[in-house]
Design an enzyme around this catalytic site. Structure first.
Site, PDB file in Angstrom:
ATOM      1  CG  HIS A   1      11.884   4.227  18.245  1.00 22.39           C
ATOM      2  ND1 HIS A   1      11.708   2.991  18.821  1.00 22.39           N
ATOM      3  CD2 HIS A   1      10.664   4.645  17.846  1.00 22.39           C
ATOM      4  CE1 HIS A   1      10.426   2.679  18.762  1.00 22.39           C
ATOM      5  NE2 HIS A   1       9.771   3.661  18.183  1.00 22.39           N
TER       6      HIS A   1
ATOM      7  CG  ASN B   1       7.506   0.683  17.590  1.00 23.99           C
ATOM      8  OD1 ASN B   1       8.152   0.576  18.626  1.00 23.99           O
ATOM      9  ND2 ASN B   1       6.840   1.778  17.266  1.00 23.99           N
TER      10      ASN B   1
ATOM     11  CB  CYS C   1       9.186   5.381  20.879  1.00 21.98           C
ATOM     12  SG  CYS C   1       7.802   4.440  20.277  1.00 21.98           S
TER      13      CYS C   1
HETATM   14  N1  ACO Z   1      -2.613  -2.908   5.789  1.00 21.92           N
HETATM   15  C1  ACO Z   1      -3.144  -2.453   4.641  1.00 21.92           C
HETATM   16  N2  ACO Z   1      -3.576  -1.176   4.479  1.00 21.92           N
HETATM   17  C2  ACO Z   1      -3.442  -0.348   5.530  1.00 21.92           C
HETATM   18  C3  ACO Z   1      -2.897  -0.759   6.763  1.00 21.92           C
HETATM   19  C4  ACO Z   1      -2.467  -2.106   6.865  1.00 21.92           C
HETATM   20  N3  ACO Z   1      -1.918  -2.613   7.982  1.00 21.92           N
HETATM   21  N4  ACO Z   1      -2.882   0.278   7.601  1.00 21.92           N
HETATM   22  C5  ACO Z   1      -3.397   1.333   6.959  1.00 21.92           C
HETATM   23  N5  ACO Z   1      -3.746   0.964   5.695  1.00 21.92           N
HETATM   24  C6  ACO Z   1      -4.333   1.779   4.627  1.00 21.92           C
HETATM   25  C7  ACO Z   1      -5.033   3.003   5.165  1.00 21.92           C
HETATM   26  O1  ACO Z   1      -6.343   2.690   5.529  1.00 21.92           O
HETATM   27  C8  ACO Z   1      -4.944   3.940   3.980  1.00 21.92           C
HETATM   28  O2  ACO Z   1      -5.946   3.575   3.051  1.00 21.92           O
HETATM   29  P1  ACO Z   1      -6.708   4.697   2.165  1.00 21.92           P
HETATM   30  O3  ACO Z   1      -5.631   5.346   1.346  1.00 21.92           O
HETATM   31  O4  ACO Z   1      -7.668   3.880   1.385  1.00 21.92           O
HETATM   32  O5  ACO Z   1      -7.322   5.629   3.168  1.00 21.92           O
HETATM   33  C9  ACO Z   1      -3.606   3.609   3.333  1.00 21.92           C
HETATM   34  O6  ACO Z   1      -3.256   2.296   3.831  1.00 21.92           O
HETATM   35  C10 ACO Z   1      -2.497   4.588   3.684  1.00 21.92           C
HETATM   36  O7  ACO Z   1      -2.531   4.828   5.075  1.00 21.92           O
HETATM   37  P2  ACO Z   1      -1.508   5.818   5.775  1.00 21.92           P
HETATM   38  O8  ACO Z   1      -1.808   5.853   7.231  1.00 21.92           O
HETATM   39  O9  ACO Z   1      -1.464   7.106   5.015  1.00 21.92           O
HETATM   40  O10 ACO Z   1      -0.124   5.044   5.530  1.00 21.92           O
HETATM   41  P3  ACO Z   1       1.333   5.508   5.821  1.00 21.92           P
HETATM   42  O11 ACO Z   1       2.159   5.392   4.623  1.00 21.92           O
HETATM   43  O12 ACO Z   1       1.390   6.795   6.601  1.00 21.92           O
HETATM   44  O13 ACO Z   1       1.837   4.326   6.805  1.00 21.92           O
HETATM   45  C11 ACO Z   1       2.295   4.019   9.138  1.00 21.92           C
HETATM   46  C12 ACO Z   1       1.216   4.115   8.050  1.00 21.92           C
HETATM   47  C13 ACO Z   1       3.154   2.809   8.836  1.00 21.92           C
HETATM   48  C14 ACO Z   1       1.609   3.829  10.471  1.00 21.92           C
HETATM   49  C15 ACO Z   1       3.167   5.313   9.118  1.00 21.92           C
HETATM   50  O14 ACO Z   1       2.326   6.449   9.083  1.00 21.92           O
HETATM   51  C16 ACO Z   1       4.090   5.437  10.307  1.00 21.92           C
HETATM   52  O15 ACO Z   1       5.001   4.645  10.480  1.00 21.92           O
HETATM   53  N6  ACO Z   1       3.914   6.489  11.114  1.00 21.92           N
HETATM   54  C17 ACO Z   1       4.800   6.786  12.242  1.00 21.92           C
HETATM   55  C18 ACO Z   1       4.660   5.781  13.340  1.00 21.92           C
HETATM   56  C19 ACO Z   1       5.524   6.177  14.505  1.00 21.92           C
HETATM   57  O16 ACO Z   1       6.674   6.576  14.361  1.00 21.92           O
HETATM   58  N7  ACO Z   1       4.977   6.104  15.714  1.00 21.92           N
HETATM   59  C20 ACO Z   1       5.699   6.529  16.878  1.00 21.92           C
HETATM   60  C21 ACO Z   1       6.347   5.420  17.567  1.00 21.92           C
HETATM   61  S1  ACO Z   1       5.212   4.313  18.339  1.00 21.92           S
HETATM   62  C22 ACO Z   1       5.109   4.757  20.031  1.00 21.92           C
HETATM   63  O17 ACO Z   1       5.564   5.757  20.461  1.00 21.92           O
HETATM   64  C23 ACO Z   1       4.324   3.887  20.880  1.00 21.92           C
END
Ligand code: ACO
Length: 337
Positions: free
Chosen positions: A262, A292, A115
């Site tokens: 980003h 993304n 990213c």
């Molecule tokens: N659909 C439904 N439920 C889901 C999904 C989905 N697609 N994905 C995860 N869940 C569930 C999980 O299993 C979890 O369930 P539980 O509470 O029963 O355990 C719940 O949703 C919450 O999961 P979290 O991972 O805590 O959700 P969060 O609010 O953190 O969102 C996300 C997840 C969107 C991935 C977020 O953490 C995020 O954006 N993180 C940063 C990503 C990023 O910036 N990456 C770097 C860039 S990418 C690169 O460099 C290649």
């Protein structure tokens, strides 16, 4: 003194729109969860897996950028290609793109900074220009994520966020005394957190690069991510690295016309705005449409921000910032000439 000036931008996304509802048919997820947690409504995925690589998408974006700059591919003296999804393991997608542009000796460099790839690419282009190594540079960010995603419920946290796409910028070294071009750039990495976001296989450390007898649905073939940890890190590091570049450019936040971050998660960028006490219209969002697109994300957002006339007039100042796998993070400040 030469300044690195962005002459033009180009973009390309494949025609296949994948809505959140389409994902509901593949895995246990919902439009509501995806929109609430990420802001994403749709993304583009290639429709012919096995036939389209990052360099193919990069080619289309490059052709648009070259045409807008009024440059032929033979005018280029350097190509930089940022991607985490290269067409093949080697040679790099930069070489593949170079050939597709009809060239046979122009140097081409791949950047594997995910990213933050565009930010590393911008700093590299600037260094090449200022050192006299190159003067007309094509910088491309392109990703084909969709062919490498786990499209089952197991991979839902990662798979719903990624989109395919490409963007390109033509950068030229221009002699001017004006305060213009790339004014500052700050780059960082912390390889101790590599495991927070990675794809493990294939791996050169393994014989034949693959573990014997491991089925192809093994989780190590797919990206895994500690989403909450990266989310927190992004919210902590992005304001810091933005201030670092502001300090280097001797500028105040109020002098920035638009932040083009980003596009990893709408909530990260909204939180960034709150932390910096900035109105949301000072931050560019297009994650709703593209998801993304990693190395393509910042230049794609820049292309659209210019197209929508949010930025681009002489004197306008844009700030780029991003954090991703590596972990890597960075920022850059650019002033239009
Ligand atoms: N659909 C439904 N439920 C889901 C999904 C989905 N697609 N994905 C995860 N869940 C569930 C999980 O299993 C979890 O369930 P539980 O509470 O029963 O355990 C719940 O949703 C919450 O999961 P979290 O991972 O805590 O959700 P969060 O609010 O953190 O969102 C996300 C997840 C969107 C991935 C977020 O953490 C995020 O954006 N993180 C940063 C990503 C990023 O910036 N990456 C770097 C860039 S990418 C690169 O460099 C290649």
């Amino acid at each position: 003194m030469k300044k690195s000036i962005i002459r033009s931008t180009g973009m390309f996304v494949p025609p296949n729109v994948i809505t959140n509802h389409d994902l509901e048919d593949m895995m246990e997820t919902s439009d509501e969860w995806i929109k609430q947690r990420t802001g994403i409504e749709q993304r583009y995925w290639i429709d012919r897996e096995g036939e389209t690589g990052a360099s193919d998408l990069g080619l289309k974006a490059s052709e648009m950028a070259l045409e807008k700059a009024g440059w032929g591919s033979r005018d280029l003296d350097f190509i930089i290609f940022a991607t985490l999804s290269p067409d093949i393991m080697f040679p790099g997608s930069g070489c593949l793109l170079q050939a597709k542009l009809g060239l046979d000796s122009t140097p081409a460099l791949d950047i594997r900074q995910q990213c933050t790839g565009f930010l590393y690419g911008l700093a590299t282009a600037d260094a090449y220009i200022k050192s006299g190594l190159a003067n007309k540079i094509l910088l491309v960010g392109a990703e084909v994520h969709s062919s490498g995603l786990d499209k089952t419920t197991r991979g839902r946290d990662v798979t719903v966020i990624f989109g395919d796409g490409a963007a390109a910028v033509c950068i030229e070294g221009v002699k001017t005394d004006e305060k213009a071009g790339l004014l500052a750039s700050s780059l960082h990495a912390d390889g101790n957190l590599a495991q927070a976001l990675m794809t493990e296989l294939p791996a050169s450390k393994l014989p034949l690069r693959l573990p014997e007898g491991v089925p192809t649905n093994d989780v190590r073939y797919y990206p895994v991510m500690d989403g909450p940890a990266i989310f927190k890190k992004a919210i902590r590091m992005l304001p810091k690295v933005i201030n670092e570049s502001l300090k280097k450019a001797k500028m105040e936040l109020g002098e920035i016309d638009l932040i083009v971050p980003h596009q990893a998660n709408m909530r990260i960028n909204q939180a960034l705005g709150q932390f910096l006490k900035l109105d949301d219209n000072k931050i560019f969002h297009n994650i709703q449409k593209y998801g993304n697109t990693t190395a393509a994300s910042i230049p794609l957002a820049l292309h659209e921000a210019i197209d929508q006339e949010r930025i681009g007039k002489p004197g306008d100042v844009v700030l780029f910032a991003g954090l991703g796998a590596g972990l890597t993070w960075g920022s850059a400040i650019y002033k239009f000439l």
